[in-house]
Enzyme design. Structure first.
Site, PDB file in Angstrom:
ATOM      1  NE  ARG A 149     -50.436  -2.584 -44.694  1.00  0.00           N
ATOM      2  CZ  ARG A 149     -51.483  -3.414 -44.764  1.00  0.00           C
ATOM      3  NH1 ARG A 149     -51.289  -4.698 -45.029  1.00  0.00           N
ATOM      4  NH2 ARG A 149     -52.708  -2.974 -44.583  1.00  0.00           N
TER       5      ARG A 149
ATOM      6  CG  HIS B  34     -50.637  -8.115 -50.063  1.00  0.00           C
ATOM      7  ND1 HIS B  34     -50.168  -6.854 -49.851  1.00  0.00           N
ATOM      8  CD2 HIS B  34     -51.485  -8.355 -49.021  1.00  0.00           C
ATOM      9  CE1 HIS B  34     -50.712  -6.326 -48.760  1.00  0.00           C
ATOM     10  NE2 HIS B  34     -51.515  -7.233 -48.238  1.00  0.00           N
TER      11      HIS B  34
END
Lengths: 326, 326
Positions: free
Chosen positions: B241, B289
């Site tokens: 993250r 991502h």
């Protein structure tokens, strides 16, 4: 090239290695000399460029010898290739064809090759070239790709290097197929054997890896015919030898989109000339013959062991077959 | 966000799912609606943007819900995270804290992640950024690197994704170490557990991969202190993250050379703004991502099975711990 010789052939206990090192690089020659001397202190080593009595040389350890380099030693017992391939030895037209050729195959060689193949198959699988171009444009472009179990990857050549490479790809989850001249079983890899099964091997193979030995039969195997049998947009990786690839066929199939991307580690002329089209081609990744290498540290230990074994028994496990070509 | 509701709570046989889909992308919402309806025809699905009777909604399936999105349904039985992490659910400050949260963990997620980690560890190990720059200059620059067994690679986080990633790296031959809060045994991986062993884990780790869950404890774990404990010239990969990384610490340690290269898949703000320094930094690889993702095809099957199981038994294997944070 390193030539090993006895100073006096009547004194078998006192074998002297006049090491005649020949590689394109002087520092590499020096490094090999030093290591071989340390490992086999009863033998003596000279570089090829030094003066040597040709009669006394018993072994020649070579990487890319020049024509006639080996023939000038009349009493050789064997030639040692500093590498898994022997094509660079056979390329010497004056090579005495009766000479046994000892290949150098070691853990580092197979380890380096499986890393290289895994890296470049994953690069093509995950579309790194596209992603890198998007980054250069500061563009958030999430390419979707299937997971590896839905991607068919094919390895041509299932010898020491190809076998381990195929096994590594299967371990990463790829649908892995392999092709070789004669049957060989590898865990997790579907094998196709012989010329009659080559087309079936190519069908559906999205990423094609070449690790074949270079022989008269395999020369030019990466050609327009082969490429046409792959699915449109396939990628190819050549980590074997330059002459496996027909360069103009690659350029035209990249133009047509039949082949999307290529990664090449080997070339007809090495180093690749700085004006060669491959360097700047947006769909070609050039690496400077680094897929797998023998460094003098690991390689000298393998070669020392092979020389001692051959001297004692007249053979070694890694003897090549000059007729077959590998 | 998808909210599942019964039209009439007295009719348990006739559960209707008013699917309230919420993601940043309308087409993604539509795709999830279609797949969930096909898989669970006895339930009814609406998008969050449609009109829904809040009282009837029993389940909320969400990716990055906005603050208050979940609290507006008073009769929820559980929240389903479309992903392995639950930080994006916990980020909703109005989230009713008593609600069970079901994670979505599947074969594709772990497969995609092991591919990504293998690819980017191999890229740094074999020095691809250097090699690509050499190609751009048409320069034959054969970088020497050690084989993987002489390269120490560390994985932070040994959960579903980190565990499989570490195992994959060990399978490729890397000297693999792992760090987690509590002990977990993984074949071929040397484990370090708890805060007291963090420094020992970092010592000598040349390539550091972060796959920790995002919690109050792990936020900012990729900081200057951590980087200083790695050997000079280490590389880092963040596939967990964005808030795990202190961005300015990365930039300064790249400047000093303490960190040589970084590959980042996650960011504080996503998509990464086009004027962000990371895009053009020569030592940073940005990926959008894509390390691992759940697509609606695979994900909908996993979520349908979890919903049915939870409805029947009141629990599922992939229940998250909201207090622990993962």
């Amino acid at each position: 090239m390193i030539a090993f010789s006895t100073q006096d052939s009547s004194l078998n206990k006192d074998i002297v290695l006049k090491a005649v090192i020949y590689t394109p690089s002087e520092p590499v020659v020096a490094s090999w000399l030093e290591r071989m001397r340390a490992l086999l202190p009863d033998w003596t080593f000279n570089a090829l460029t030094e003066e040597n009595d040709p009669e006394t040389v018993q072994y020649a350890v070579v990487w890319r010898p020049q024509t006639g380099d080996i023939a000038k030693f009349p009493n050789l017992k064997a030639v040692v290739s500093i590498g898994a391939g022997i094509d660079h030895v056979l390329a010497d037209e004056e090579l005495p064809r009766h000479l046994p050729i000892i290949r150098t195959v070691g853990a580092d060689l197979t380890q380096f090759m499986r890393e290289y193949v895994a890296l470049h198959v994953l690069r093509h699988h995950r579309n790194r070239p596209h992603q890198a171009a998007a980054q250069a444009r500061a563009e958030w472009d999430a390419v979707e790709v299937p997971p590896a179990p839905q991607r068919r990857v094919g390895v041509m050549g299932l010898g020491n290097l190809g076998g381990v490479a195929a096994q590594t790809l299967a371990g990463l989850g790829f649908q892995t197929v392999g092709w070789a001249r004669s049957p060989r079983e590898i865990d997790g890899v579907t094998g196709y054997f012989g010329a009659e099964n080559f087309d079936a091997f190519l069908e559906g193979t999205e990423i094609l890896v070449n690790l074949l030995p270079l022989t008269e039969e395999t020369k030019g195997v990466l050609n327009a015919d082969t490429f046409a049998k792959l699915p449109k947009g396939a990628c190819i990786i050549n980590a074997a030898r330059g002459p496996h690839l027909v360069e103009e066929d690659l350029l035209s199939t990249l133009d047509s989109g039949q082949i999307a991307q290529a990664t090449l580690d080997v070339f007809n002329v090495e180093p690749l000339p700085s004006d060669h089209l491959f360097w700047k081609h947006p769909a070609i990744t050039v690496t400077p013959h680094i897929a797998s290498r023998i460094d003098s540290g690991t390689g000298s230990r393998i070669i020392a062991a092979n020389l001692e074994a051959f001297e004692k028994t007249g053979t070694v496990k890694d003897l090549a077959d000059a007729v077959r070509g590998y």
